[in-house]
Design a protein around this motif. Structure first.
Motif: not given
Length: 132
Positions: A19-21, A37-41, A48-54, A67-69
């Motif tokens: 949520v912070a991310g 997001l990295v810490k959450s992942w 959901d985390v992966e998509n938002l991180l991408a 693009n890797t994600i």
């Protein structure tokens, strides 16, 4: 403000970090968003985390990481037109127009009315570019 409070109460809870991310992403504070997001992942690698991180990497200009994600997510959901479009955007930014066109063609095959994909493909077709 509430996110900061939640982080003080539960700094090691993956959902709070997500949520912070998400909040920092919405505020266009992409470096902070990436951190959370990295810490959450690392604690719980959800889609959901992966998509938002991408999406965050896309905003930061790290098109290869984004693009890797997106490609990883497409392995499990090959018919997700938004992932295909975002992958095409990454390929475009990496000057791989051929791959961008392929992703757009897949998206339009699934959803022919996808306006943004149609416009992007038309733009590629109007201006001859090196596709290699």
């Amino acid at each position: 403000k509430y996110v900061d409070l939640a982080l003080k109460i539960s700094p090691d809870y993956d959902f709070v970090l997500f949520v912070a991310g998400k909040v920092h992403y919405a505020l266009k504070d992409y470096e902070s968003a990436k951190f959370f997001l990295v810490k959450s992942w690392e604690m719980n690698p959800t889609k959901d985390v992966e998509n938002l991180l991408a999406l965050n990497y896309l905003e930061l200009g790290d098109f290869r990481a984004a693009n890797t994600i997106f490609l990883f997510l497409l392995e499990e959901n090959a018919y997700n037109t938004t992932l295909l479009l975002n992958s095409a955007k990454c390929y475009e930014k990496m000057s791989d127009i051929k791959s961008a066109k392929e992703q757009l063609a897949k998206a339009l095959e699934i959803f022919p009315e996808m306006e943004e994909a149609s416009e992007m493909l038309a733009r590629f077709n109007e201006a001859p570019v090196n596709e290699d």
